[in-house]
Scaffold this motif. Sequence first.
Motif: not given
Length: 358
Positions: A238-242, A275-277, A298-304, A329-341
Amino acid sequence: MADTSSCLSLPYILPSQAQKHVTHNEALRILDVLTQLGVLTDDQSVPPTAPVEGDRHIVGDAATDAWAGHDGAIALLENGLWQYFDPKPGWRAYVIGRESMVVYDGTDWIDLDSDELQDIATFGLGMETLPTTPFAAKLNSALWTALYQADGGTGSVLSTLNKETSLDDAGLIFQKDFNTRALLGLFGSDNIRLSTSADGVDFRDGLVIDAGTGVVEQPNLPRFKAMTNFDNYTSADVWTTIAINAAEFNDQSVLDAGSNQFIAPVAGTYTFGATLTFKQNASDKARLSARLLLNGTDVIAGSLGEITGAHVSEQTTLQIQTMALLAPGDTVELQGLLRGFDGYFMADQTSFWGFKVG
């Protein structure tokens, strides 16, 4: 009704006047003398020994002989006799003998390059001056040009603004309808400042150059650096906003901790990074992914980015970085995902930053 004009004392032709041509010709004679005024000398106190008909002079001080008693007057030789015309304030004449312009101030004839004119208290060009602004000009354009070497100059042109102490001001003030909107110069220090204001009261520095180091600072550049201060739980796949809720700095309040989003204050190019730990829950087998999302969709190109190898809890980190062209007014947010667990994004070691670059 007066018989003569108020400035040049030109005789008027009166009703039922006989020999009107005499009066008319006298007026023309005065005009011929005083308009486009050029005199041979302005410093002689004795009439020349061999004058020529039509010669004009400004009588010097302590005049003698035929000029006695006519100091400062304009003397014209006409029909072999000297005629005199008393000047009025503001009259100007070109002195042919020494190639200089002079002006009459009501008492004396003054050179336009004289010490008196070099020390004028006020000067208004197209407008009246104020006590606080002794020089004022109302015009649509102005030109400063160097005196070329061919004309005896250096070829350079410089304007100097000098102040007394470091705490004083030396600079340019830009106004709209006499209400200040920008400052450029040394204001309150020896550092160069470029400052703007929307109301003429609250000023914000857009640029400061340190006088000692030459280092350029942008005090109000949109920029931020922040992190999460708690472990963010994330369900598997699940993509989650940090929750980026602890700012180290947040200029222009561009990071909204309530929505966990960067909000662009102005249009431009921005750089972002994160940076995500990883911190495990029940398993260390999850794949770690991150991305930056524009306007929530929309995913910002080069950020994945993603790490697929084995993780070490509280040590494995994923870093991403990219640039984006944003509108106000544009917004940018950081999302993280843990695949499988499932698992966590670790507190104090998961951060998000960004700033405007152009």
